[in-house]
Motif scaffolding. Sequence first.
Motif, PDB file in Angstrom:
ATOM      1  N   LEU A   4       0.841  -1.202   0.000  1.00 41.39           N
ATOM      2  CA  LEU A   4       0.000   0.000   0.000  1.00 41.39           C
ATOM      3  C   LEU A   4       0.874   1.249   0.000  1.00 41.39           C
ATOM      4  CD1 LEU A   4      -2.808   1.276   0.172  1.00 41.39           C
ATOM      5  CD2 LEU A   4      -2.667   1.072   2.665  1.00 41.39           C
ATOM      6  N   ILE A   5       1.991   1.182   0.728  1.00 43.99           N
ATOM      7  CA  ILE A   5       2.948   2.292   0.794  1.00 43.99           C
ATOM      8  C   ILE A   5       4.280   1.813   0.233  1.00 43.99           C
ATOM      9  CG2 ILE A   5       4.269   3.799   2.344  1.00 43.99           C
ATOM     10  CD1 ILE A   5       1.861   3.627   4.275  1.00 43.99           C
ATOM     11  N   GLN A   6       4.844   2.605  -0.672  1.00 49.70           N
ATOM     12  CA  GLN A   6       6.159   2.306  -1.231  1.00 49.70           C
ATOM     13  C   GLN A   6       7.038   3.553  -1.121  1.00 49.70           C
ATOM     14  OE1 GLN A   6       4.137   0.949  -4.995  1.00 49.70           O
ATOM     15  NE2 GLN A   6       5.801  -0.548  -4.991  1.00 49.70           N
ATOM     16  N   ILE A   7       8.170   3.396  -0.459  1.00 50.27           N
ATOM     17  CA  ILE A   7       9.131   4.490  -0.287  1.00 50.27           C
ATOM     18  C   ILE A   7      10.443   4.044  -0.901  1.00 50.27           C
ATOM     19  CG2 ILE A   7      10.351   5.932   1.381  1.00 50.27           C
ATOM     20  CD1 ILE A   7       8.008   5.407   3.324  1.00 50.27           C
ATOM     21  N   ASP A  29      14.273   3.361   2.242  1.00 45.85           N
ATOM     22  CA  ASP A  29      13.483   2.430   1.429  1.00 45.85           C
ATOM     23  C   ASP A  29      12.585   1.618   2.358  1.00 45.85           C
ATOM     24  OD1 ASP A  29      14.495   2.644  -1.404  1.00 45.85           O
ATOM     25  OD2 ASP A  29      16.376   2.166  -0.419  1.00 45.85           O
ATOM     26  N   LEU A  30      11.279   1.602   2.054  1.00 45.60           N
ATOM     27  CA  LEU A  30      10.345   0.868   2.922  1.00 45.60           C
ATOM     28  C   LEU A  30       9.074   0.553   2.151  1.00 45.60           C
ATOM     29  CD1 LEU A  30       9.636  -0.149   5.822  1.00 45.60           C
ATOM     30  CD2 LEU A  30       8.628   2.106   6.235  1.00 45.60           C
ATOM     31  N   GLY A  60       6.803  18.644   1.654  1.00 52.08           N
ATOM     32  CA  GLY A  60       7.182  18.336   0.283  1.00 52.08           C
ATOM     33  C   GLY A  60       8.659  18.598   0.032  1.00 52.08           C
ATOM     34  N   GLU A  61       9.005  18.805  -1.221  1.00 59.75           N
ATOM     35  CA  GLU A  61      10.367  19.113  -1.647  1.00 59.75           C
ATOM     36  C   GLU A  61      11.365  18.076  -1.140  1.00 59.75           C
ATOM     37  OE1 GLU A  61      11.281  23.119  -0.563  1.00 59.75           O
ATOM     38  OE2 GLU A  61       9.773  23.975  -1.887  1.00 59.75           O
ATOM     39  N   TYR A  62      10.985  16.825  -1.296  1.00 61.86           N
ATOM     40  CA  TYR A  62      11.880  15.731  -0.933  1.00 61.86           C
ATOM     41  C   TYR A  62      12.444  15.104  -2.208  1.00 61.86           C
ATOM     42  CZ  TYR A  62       7.608  13.063  -1.976  1.00 61.86           C
ATOM     43  OH  TYR A  62       6.489  12.549  -2.576  1.00 61.86           O
ATOM     44  N   ARG A  63      13.469  14.319  -2.033  1.00 61.40           N
ATOM     45  CA  ARG A  63      14.022  13.559  -3.152  1.00 61.40           C
ATOM     46  C   ARG A  63      13.656  12.089  -2.974  1.00 61.40           C
ATOM     47  NH1 ARG A  63      18.185  16.329  -1.224  1.00 61.40           N
ATOM     48  NH2 ARG A  63      19.357  14.452  -0.633  1.00 61.40           N
ATOM     49  N   GLY A  64      13.496  11.402  -4.084  1.00 59.56           N
ATOM     50  CA  GLY A  64      13.086  10.015  -4.044  1.00 59.56           C
ATOM     51  C   GLY A  64      11.627   9.866  -4.401  1.00 59.56           C
ATOM     52  N   GLU A  65      11.063   8.716  -4.069  1.00 60.53           N
ATOM     53  CA  GLU A  65       9.694   8.385  -4.463  1.00 60.53           C
ATOM     54  C   GLU A  65       8.897   7.918  -3.262  1.00 60.53           C
ATOM     55  OE1 GLU A  65       8.027   6.233  -8.387  1.00 60.53           O
ATOM     56  OE2 GLU A  65       9.111   4.878  -7.040  1.00 60.53           O
ATOM     57  N   VAL A  66       7.702   8.478  -3.092  1.00 57.98           N
ATOM     58  CA  VAL A  66       6.774   8.061  -2.041  1.00 57.98           C
ATOM     59  C   VAL A  66       5.424   7.815  -2.703  1.00 57.98           C
ATOM     60  CG1 VAL A  66       5.658   8.665   0.144  1.00 57.98           C
ATOM     61  CG2 VAL A  66       7.991   9.423  -0.308  1.00 57.98           C
ATOM     62  N   ILE A 217      17.339   3.633   7.568  1.00 56.95           N
ATOM     63  CA  ILE A 217      16.834   2.410   8.189  1.00 56.95           C
ATOM     64  C   ILE A 217      18.022   1.499   8.491  1.00 56.95           C
ATOM     65  CG2 ILE A 217      15.441   0.342   7.864  1.00 56.95           C
ATOM     66  CD1 ILE A 217      13.476   1.995   6.280  1.00 56.95           C
ATOM     67  N   SER A 218      18.251   1.263   9.785  1.00 57.85           N
ATOM     68  CA  SER A 218      19.344   0.388  10.201  1.00 57.85           C
ATOM     69  C   SER A 218      18.958  -1.083  10.090  1.00 57.85           C
ATOM     70  CB  SER A 218      19.742   0.692  11.651  1.00 57.85           C
ATOM     71  OG  SER A 218      20.178   2.025  11.789  1.00 57.85           O
ATOM     72  N   GLU A 219      17.712  -1.385  10.447  1.00 61.63           N
ATOM     73  CA  GLU A 219      17.237  -2.768  10.391  1.00 61.63           C
ATOM     74  C   GLU A 219      15.724  -2.769  10.507  1.00 61.63           C
ATOM     75  OE1 GLU A 219      17.814  -7.131  12.616  1.00 61.63           O
ATOM     76  OE2 GLU A 219      18.834  -5.350  13.389  1.00 61.63           O
ATOM     77  N   ILE A 220      15.090  -3.760   9.924  1.00 60.44           N
ATOM     78  CA  ILE A 220      13.656  -3.980  10.092  1.00 60.44           C
ATOM     79  C   ILE A 220      13.481  -5.324  10.798  1.00 60.44           C
ATOM     80  CG2 ILE A 220      11.429  -4.266   8.962  1.00 60.44           C
ATOM     81  CD1 ILE A 220      12.457  -2.527   6.682  1.00 60.44           C
ATOM     82  N   VAL A 221      12.896  -5.276  11.990  1.00 63.40           N
ATOM     83  CA  VAL A 221      12.795  -6.460  12.843  1.00 63.40           C
ATOM     84  C   VAL A 221      11.364  -6.981  12.837  1.00 63.40           C
ATOM     85  CG1 VAL A 221      13.095  -7.363  15.176  1.00 63.40           C
ATOM     86  CG2 VAL A 221      14.649  -5.585  14.312  1.00 63.40           C
ATOM     87  N   PRO A 222      11.130  -8.202  12.364  1.00 64.33           N
ATOM     88  CA  PRO A 222       9.782  -8.781  12.441  1.00 64.33           C
ATOM     89  C   PRO A 222       9.431  -9.153  13.883  1.00 64.33           C
ATOM     90  CG  PRO A 222      11.324 -10.391  11.560  1.00 64.33           C
ATOM     91  CD  PRO A 222      12.091  -9.112  11.712  1.00 64.33           C
TER      92      PRO A 222
END
Length: 256
Positions: A4-7, A29-30, A60-66, A217-222
């Motif tokens: 649903l969300i892509q960064i 990236d997320l 706004g005025e960010y770089r990348g894609e959201v 993002i250092s780590e994504i922990v489930p």
Amino acid sequence: MSPLIQIRKLSKNYSTKGGDITAALSLVDLDVAPGEFVALVGPSGCGKTTLLKILAGLVGEYRGEVLLNGKPVRKPSSEVGFVFQEPTLLPWRTILENILLPVELVNLDMKVYRDRALDLMAMTGLAGFENKYPKELSGGMRQRAGICRALVRDPKVLLMDEPFGSLDAMTREFMNEELQRIWLDSGKTILFVTHSIPEAVFLADRVVIMSPRPGKISEIVPVNLPRPRQLSDMAHESTGEIMSHIRSHFSNARVI
């Protein structure tokens, strides 16, 4: 199932009054799936709130894609609700009137949304307080009203920026249980910022650990614990191992 969300490679800089550049986020990236509960933890100033505000279309005025539902985020959307650190209820409006404020501001059908607001109040334990004023409610009840206000337009995504940080410990634990119940009942996608590792582990499907500024993002922990979770589950060895692992990212750096 598509996220649903892509960064993608999200970076955001701010200019200071002195003309210097401060990097808030760097190459984030997320992906977040529909109906997922994701918690963000990290030291103060690492860009957690900035990330939420970008997703809400407030910065706004960010770089990348959201992307939200495959569409670029450039402005506020009815598909996103935001719960702030304080409920910011208007003191001269009743609780029901406060919850209906987003509906009133965009001239939607008040009768339809009034029924939805009443249903939300019943779901969150606020039935009977429709005509009360904010000063007549406890801190936890005011925060529940803030959640109802964010949900009244039926958004797909709920963004929550340390919503329980100002509550006392017992009320905060109660609100954690309440939020889990509301999330399970509603099926919303939630991104939740907190400085509390136990709170993140209790609530989230995944915990996103962010580095000191500029936030990466250092780590994504489930968090593979069964639902619904009980506060007593926090004493289990498996839960302690998850919290210890997350805490290890910050203990040496003396942050969070």
